[in-house]
Design an enzyme around this catalytic site. Structure first.
Site, PDB file in Angstrom:
ATOM      1  N   ASN A   1     -12.008  10.618  -2.074  1.00 26.81           N
ATOM      2  CA  ASN A   1     -12.398  11.154  -0.989  1.00 26.81           C
ATOM      3  C   ASN A   1     -11.330  12.732  -0.234  1.00 26.81           C
ATOM      4  OD1 ASN A   1     -13.908  11.762   1.113  1.00 26.81           O
ATOM      5  ND2 ASN A   1     -12.963  10.570   2.548  1.00 26.81           N
TER       6      ASN A   1
ATOM      7  N   ASN B   1      -6.495  -3.300  -2.631  1.00 26.79           N
ATOM      8  CA  ASN B   1      -6.439  -1.839  -2.414  1.00 26.79           C
ATOM      9  C   ASN B   1      -4.511  -1.503  -3.022  1.00 26.79           C
ATOM     10  OD1 ASN B   1      -7.493   0.901  -2.596  1.00 26.79           O
ATOM     11  ND2 ASN B   1      -6.634   1.721  -0.541  1.00 26.79           N
TER      12      ASN B   1
ATOM     13  N   LEU C   1      -3.873  -7.047  -1.290  1.00 24.94           N
ATOM     14  CA  LEU C   1      -3.584  -6.870  -3.162  1.00 24.94           C
ATOM     15  C   LEU C   1      -5.443  -5.863  -2.871  1.00 24.94           C
ATOM     16  CD1 LEU C   1      -1.648  -8.628  -5.621  1.00 24.94           C
ATOM     17  CD2 LEU C   1      -0.891  -6.844  -4.228  1.00 24.94           C
TER      18      LEU C   1
ATOM     19  N   TYR D   1     -14.708   3.533  11.224  1.00 28.10           N
ATOM     20  CA  TYR D   1     -13.291   3.523  10.630  1.00 28.10           C
ATOM     21  C   TYR D   1     -12.066   4.574  11.679  1.00 28.10           C
ATOM     22  CZ  TYR D   1      -8.482   5.035   8.958  1.00 28.10           C
ATOM     23  OH  TYR D   1      -7.357   5.417   9.039  1.00 28.10           O
TER      24      TYR D   1
ATOM     25  N   ARG E   1      -5.133  21.626   8.114  1.00 21.94           N
ATOM     26  CA  ARG E   1      -4.126  19.580   8.616  1.00 21.94           C
ATOM     27  C   ARG E   1      -2.721  20.068   8.880  1.00 21.94           C
ATOM     28  NH1 ARG E   1      -9.068  19.629   9.134  1.00 21.94           N
ATOM     29  NH2 ARG E   1     -10.890  18.444   9.093  1.00 21.94           N
TER      30      ARG E   1
ATOM     31  N   LYS F   1      -9.660   2.064  14.679  1.00 29.33           N
ATOM     32  CA  LYS F   1      -8.155   2.602  14.726  1.00 29.33           C
ATOM     33  C   LYS F   1      -8.028   2.021  16.920  1.00 29.33           C
ATOM     34  CE  LYS F   1      -6.454   2.662  11.189  1.00 29.33           C
ATOM     35  NZ  LYS F   1      -5.296   1.585  10.246  1.00 29.33           N
TER      36      LYS F   1
ATOM     37  N   SER G   1      -4.389   6.602  13.913  1.00 26.82           N
ATOM     38  CA  SER G   1      -4.224   8.214  13.313  1.00 26.82           C
ATOM     39  C   SER G   1      -4.395   9.195  14.269  1.00 26.82           C
ATOM     40  CB  SER G   1      -5.595   7.615  12.639  1.00 26.82           C
ATOM     41  OG  SER G   1      -6.342   8.822  11.816  1.00 26.82           O
TER      42      SER G   1
ATOM     43  N   GLY H   1       1.045  -1.302  -0.126  1.00 21.40           N
ATOM     44  CA  GLY H   1      -0.076  -0.057   0.454  1.00 21.40           C
ATOM     45  C   GLY H   1       1.085   1.227  -0.077  1.00 21.40           C
TER      46      GLY H   1
ATOM     47  N   ARG I   1     -17.897  19.409   4.882  1.00 19.52           N
ATOM     48  CA  ARG I   1     -18.615  18.661   4.441  1.00 19.52           C
ATOM     49  C   ARG I   1     -18.963  17.806   6.510  1.00 19.52           C
ATOM     50  NH1 ARG I   1     -13.342  14.945   2.627  1.00 19.52           N
ATOM     51  NH2 ARG I   1     -12.454  15.474   4.568  1.00 19.52           N
TER      52      ARG I   1
ATOM     53  N   ASP J   1      -4.697 -12.853   3.028  1.00 21.00           N
ATOM     54  CA  ASP J   1      -5.436 -12.269   3.319  1.00 21.00           C
ATOM     55  C   ASP J   1      -5.432 -12.328   5.043  1.00 21.00           C
ATOM     56  OD1 ASP J   1      -7.320 -10.996   4.917  1.00 21.00           O
ATOM     57  OD2 ASP J   1      -8.795 -10.710   3.074  1.00 21.00           O
TER      58      ASP J   1
HETATM   59  P1  NAD Z   1      -3.442   1.764   1.772  1.00 17.04           P
HETATM   60  O1  NAD Z   1      -4.823   1.472   1.381  1.00 17.04           O
HETATM   61  O2  NAD Z   1      -2.391   2.215   0.227  1.00 17.04           O
HETATM   62  O3  NAD Z   1      -2.541   0.699   2.261  1.00 17.04           O
HETATM   63  C1  NAD Z   1      -3.352  -0.511   2.582  1.00 17.04           C
HETATM   64  C2  NAD Z   1      -2.854  -1.928   2.065  1.00 17.04           C
HETATM   65  O4  NAD Z   1      -3.551  -2.995   3.224  1.00 17.04           O
HETATM   66  C3  NAD Z   1      -3.581  -1.982   0.359  1.00 17.04           C
HETATM   67  O5  NAD Z   1      -2.288  -2.705   0.126  1.00 17.04           O
HETATM   68  C4  NAD Z   1      -4.489  -3.054   1.260  1.00 17.04           C
HETATM   69  O6  NAD Z   1      -4.376  -3.929  -0.165  1.00 17.04           O
HETATM   70  C5  NAD Z   1      -4.059  -3.895   2.117  1.00 17.04           C
HETATM   71  N1  NAD Z   1      -4.882  -4.495   3.086  1.00 17.04           N
HETATM   72  C6  NAD Z   1      -6.412  -4.005   3.589  1.00 17.04           C
HETATM   73  N2  NAD Z   1      -6.862  -4.986   4.080  1.00 17.04           N
HETATM   74  C7  NAD Z   1      -6.442  -6.570   4.034  1.00 17.04           C
HETATM   75  C8  NAD Z   1      -6.093  -7.352   4.677  1.00 17.04           C
HETATM   76  N3  NAD Z   1      -7.150  -8.236   5.007  1.00 17.04           N
HETATM   77  N4  NAD Z   1      -5.701  -8.312   4.308  1.00 17.04           N
HETATM   78  C9  NAD Z   1      -4.493  -7.947   3.603  1.00 17.04           C
HETATM   79  N5  NAD Z   1      -3.989  -6.900   2.865  1.00 17.04           N
HETATM   80  C10 NAD Z   1      -4.669  -6.083   3.379  1.00 17.04           C
HETATM   81  O7  NAD Z   1      -3.697   3.361   2.592  1.00 17.04           O
HETATM   82  P2  NAD Z   1      -2.447   3.686   2.886  1.00 17.04           P
HETATM   83  O8  NAD Z   1      -2.497   4.994   3.152  1.00 17.04           O
HETATM   84  O9  NAD Z   1      -1.118   2.888   3.041  1.00 17.04           O
HETATM   85  O10 NAD Z   1      -2.638   3.599   5.315  1.00 17.04           O
HETATM   86  C11 NAD Z   1      -1.990   1.976   5.736  1.00 17.04           C
HETATM   87  C12 NAD Z   1      -2.596   2.413   7.468  1.00 17.04           C
HETATM   88  O11 NAD Z   1      -2.267   3.563   8.164  1.00 17.04           O
HETATM   89  C13 NAD Z   1      -3.819   1.783   6.923  1.00 17.04           C
HETATM   90  O12 NAD Z   1      -3.992   1.084   8.052  1.00 17.04           O
HETATM   91  C14 NAD Z   1      -4.596   3.252   7.770  1.00 17.04           C
HETATM   92  O13 NAD Z   1      -5.709   3.360   7.597  1.00 17.04           O
HETATM   93  C15 NAD Z   1      -3.371   3.577   8.353  1.00 17.04           C
HETATM   94  N6  NAD Z   1      -3.479   5.239   8.200  1.00 17.04           N
HETATM   95  C16 NAD Z   1      -3.748   5.672   6.765  1.00 17.04           C
HETATM   96  C17 NAD Z   1      -3.252   7.322   6.454  1.00 17.04           C
HETATM   97  C18 NAD Z   1      -4.197   8.151   5.440  1.00 17.04           C
HETATM   98  O14 NAD Z   1      -3.777   9.437   5.594  1.00 17.04           O
HETATM   99  N7  NAD Z   1      -3.410   7.493   3.993  1.00 17.04           N
HETATM  100  C19 NAD Z   1      -3.621   8.023   7.828  1.00 17.04           C
HETATM  101  C20 NAD Z   1      -3.533   7.458   8.878  1.00 17.04           C
HETATM  102  C21 NAD Z   1      -3.624   5.911   9.198  1.00 17.04           C
HETATM  103  N1  UFG Z   2     -10.634  19.005   1.717  1.00 18.56           N
HETATM  104  C1  UFG Z   2     -11.487  19.744   0.541  1.00 18.56           C
HETATM  105  N2  UFG Z   2     -11.713  18.793  -0.439  1.00 18.56           N
HETATM  106  C2  UFG Z   2     -12.252  17.494  -1.425  1.00 18.56           C
HETATM  107  C3  UFG Z   2     -11.459  16.876  -0.077  1.00 18.56           C
HETATM  108  C4  UFG Z   2     -10.912  18.026   1.497  1.00 18.56           C
HETATM  109  O1  UFG Z   2     -11.865  21.072   0.809  1.00 18.56           O
HETATM  110  O2  UFG Z   2     -12.050  17.344  -2.268  1.00 18.56           O
HETATM  111  C5  UFG Z   2     -10.034  19.841   3.163  1.00 18.56           C
HETATM  112  C6  UFG Z   2     -10.845  18.899   4.020  1.00 18.56           C
HETATM  113  O3  UFG Z   2     -12.526  19.700   4.187  1.00 18.56           O
HETATM  114  C7  UFG Z   2      -9.562  19.206   4.910  1.00 18.56           C
HETATM  115  C8  UFG Z   2      -8.613  19.189   4.543  1.00 18.56           C
HETATM  116  O4  UFG Z   2      -9.443  19.123   2.504  1.00 18.56           O
HETATM  117  O5  UFG Z   2     -10.831  20.451   5.618  1.00 18.56           O
HETATM  118  C9  UFG Z   2      -8.230  17.749   4.490  1.00 18.56           C
HETATM  119  O6  UFG Z   2      -8.786  16.545   3.807  1.00 18.56           O
HETATM  120  P1  UFG Z   2      -8.652  14.577   4.072  1.00 18.56           P
HETATM  121  O7  UFG Z   2     -10.466  14.356   3.338  1.00 18.56           O
HETATM  122  O8  UFG Z   2      -7.411  14.962   2.976  1.00 18.56           O
HETATM  123  O9  UFG Z   2      -8.081  14.930   5.032  1.00 18.56           O
HETATM  124  P2  UFG Z   2      -8.783  14.680   6.580  1.00 18.56           P
HETATM  125  O10 UFG Z   2      -8.006  15.142   7.973  1.00 18.56           O
HETATM  126  O11 UFG Z   2     -10.665  14.577   6.832  1.00 18.56           O
HETATM  127  O12 UFG Z   2      -8.932  12.927   7.538  1.00 18.56           O
HETATM  128  C10 UFG Z   2      -8.002  12.518   6.806  1.00 18.56           C
HETATM  129  C11 UFG Z   2      -7.697  10.320   6.730  1.00 18.56           C
HETATM  130  C12 UFG Z   2      -7.837  10.167   7.539  1.00 18.56           C
HETATM  131  C13 UFG Z   2      -7.099  10.252   9.202  1.00 18.56           C
HETATM  132  C14 UFG Z   2      -6.892  11.509   9.435  1.00 18.56           C
HETATM  133  C15 UFG Z   2      -6.510  11.755  10.555  1.00 18.56           C
HETATM  134  O13 UFG Z   2      -8.296  10.760   5.888  1.00 18.56           O
HETATM  135  O14 UFG Z   2      -8.610   9.156   7.797  1.00 18.56           O
HETATM  136  O15 UFG Z   2      -6.559  12.325   8.701  1.00 18.56           O
HETATM  137  O16 UFG Z   2      -5.263  11.488  10.035  1.00 18.56           O
HETATM  138  F1  UFG Z   2      -7.885   9.725  10.253  1.00 18.56           F
END
Ligand code: NAD
Ligand code: UFG
Length: 333
Positions: A198, A35, A33, A149, A231, A153, A124, A10, A292, A58
């Site tokens: 998103n 995502n 795989l 979600y 942020r 966490k 997170s 990922g 939002r 998995d």
């Molecule tokens: P990502 O989706 O790119 O990576 C997650 C990986 O886990 C993917 O490759 C997916 O295929 C794999 N996966 C999902 N379910 C699985 C399962 N049941 N078995 C095996 N593999 C599985 O996401 P990311 O952005 O790299 O995030 C990684 C971790 O960090 C996640 O736990 C996410 O919740 C956490 N996190 C992400 C963010 C963010 O903004 N990206 C913020 C805070 C926390």
């Molecule tokens: N925003 C927009 N337009 C968009 C998307 C986002 O204006 O199309 C704004 C949001 O309102 C926010 C900022 O951009 O003010 C950031 O938004 P994100 O959706 O990129 O991120 P968030 O802070 O809402 O959430 C992210 C992850 C969550 C995680 C959190 C804290 O999506 O999973 O950060 O780590 F929990």
């Protein structure tokens, strides 16, 4: 160390594998795989000169996951695997609880059986909810989460902390990420969201590449300098480096630590948009929309604990984050 990385193909996992390998660690990836794509492995090889071992497994498949532990003896686990779409989790809570909770419990049970006692977990900033003043400090504890979600966490944090009470030899580092963006410098390992993004930066990237007409800015009436949400964006490579520090810390300590990983600085939506305009050299159209639901005004980290315990400080600024994100987007077209 020989480290099992769940979710290692990922976005954050792949960048972390690169940093671990650069620091001499052996990495074994488990990912289903769901995502991510298998070609990430070749990209890791291009960057590091080494192909990591990979199992398409998995974490919900207890026996399949256990078979990986039978083949390799791990010193530690970094657990990224999980679903992460906030909106989808509201619509399909059981899917999220099964994958993020049942999957994690499988992993923790097998770690227990094979006496693997070092863990880094992806949490997170969402676990702070809307309950506290910025900058968010680890000592605040867990706030009121606003979606399943976030609750997964929070529950994982509670489970890990209970495991630590039950077995004082366990060493866990829970990392609370703020907003990871960007890509590695070669532009190979970035974020490919499914469907309509998103998150802010993936959405901006799609506007720049012509897939979307304009950015929808979710509200400009917050109590922030320009009215848009603020942020703590952190470069994914900085975040990856924090994992190397965290796993090395876990190797030398026992107990459970919760550590914020951010830069400690907040940027508004419009500031990010303008940084991205600088990176790509064009104007990015946007429209101000209603807020939002579920968004908070301001979120940024207190980074003192990361600095004190891990010696970690983020290096890259918002311009570099946008440049690297743009390079990745160009490579992906
Ligand atoms: P990502 O989706 O790119 O990576 C997650 C990986 O886990 C993917 O490759 C997916 O295929 C794999 N996966 C999902 N379910 C699985 C399962 N049941 N078995 C095996 N593999 C599985 O996401 P990311 O952005 O790299 O995030 C990684 C971790 O960090 C996640 O736990 C996410 O919740 C956490 N996190 C992400 C963010 C963010 O903004 N990206 C913020 C805070 C926390
Ligand atoms: N925003 C927009 N337009 C968009 C998307 C986002 O204006 O199309 C704004 C949001 O309102 C926010 C900022 O951009 O003010 C950031 O938004 P994100 O959706 O990129 O991120 P968030 O802070 O809402 O959430 C992210 C992850 C969550 C995680 C959190 C804290 O999506 O999973 O950060 O780590 F929990």
């Amino acid at each position: 160390m020989r480290i099992l990385v769940t979710g290692g193909t990922g976005f954050i996992g792949s960048n972390t594998c690169v940093e671990l390998m650069k620091n001499g660690h052996e990495v074994i990836i488990v990912d289903n795989l769901y995502n991510s794509k298998i070609d990430v492995l070749e990209k890791i090889e291009n960057i590091t000169g080494q192909m990591p071992r990979f199992y398409q497994t998995d974490i919900l498949d207890h026996d399949g996951l256990e078979s990986v532990f039978k083949i390799h003896s791990f010193d530690a686990v970094i657990h990224f695997a999980g679903y992460k779409a906030v909106g989808e989790s509201v619509e399909k809570p059981l899917l999220y609880y099964r994958n993020n909770i049942a999957g994690s419990i499988n992993l923790y049970e097998i770690m227990h059986k094979y006496q693997v006692k070092k863990l880094v977990f992806s949490s997170s900033a969402t676990v702070y909810g809307d309950d506290f003043e910025v900058p968010f400090k680890e000592e605040y504890g867990l706030g009121t989460t606003t979606n399943p979600y976030g609750t997964t966490k929070k529950m994982n944090e509670m489970i890990i902390s209970d495991m630590g009470y039950a077995d004082p030899e366990i060493s866990s580092v829970i990392l609370r990420y703020f907003n990871p963006i960007g890509a590695d410098e070669t532009g190979l390992l970035g974020e490919h969201p499914n469907g309509i993004p998103n998150n802010l930066v993936p959405y901006i990237a799609q506007v720049v590449s012509g897939q979307r007409d304009y950015l929808r800015v979710w509200g400009d009436d917050y109590d922030t300098p320009d009215g848009t949400g603020v942020r703590d964006y952190i470069h994914v490579v900085d975040l990856a480096r924090a994992h190397v520090k965290a796993i090395e810390y876990a190797a030398e300590h026992i107990g459970t630590e919760v550590i914020n990983i951010g830069t400690g600085k907040g940027y508004s939506v419009l500031e990010v948009l303008h940084a991205y305009e600088k990176a790509c050299g064009k104007e990015i159209p946007y429209k101000i929309m209603d807020r939002r639901p579920g968004d908070i005004a301001v979120c940024y980290a207190d980074t003192k604990k990361a600095k004190e315990l891990l010696g970690f400080e983020a290096e890259y600024d918002i311009d570099k984050m946008c440049q690297d994100s743009y390079r990745f987007t160009q490579n992906s077209i």
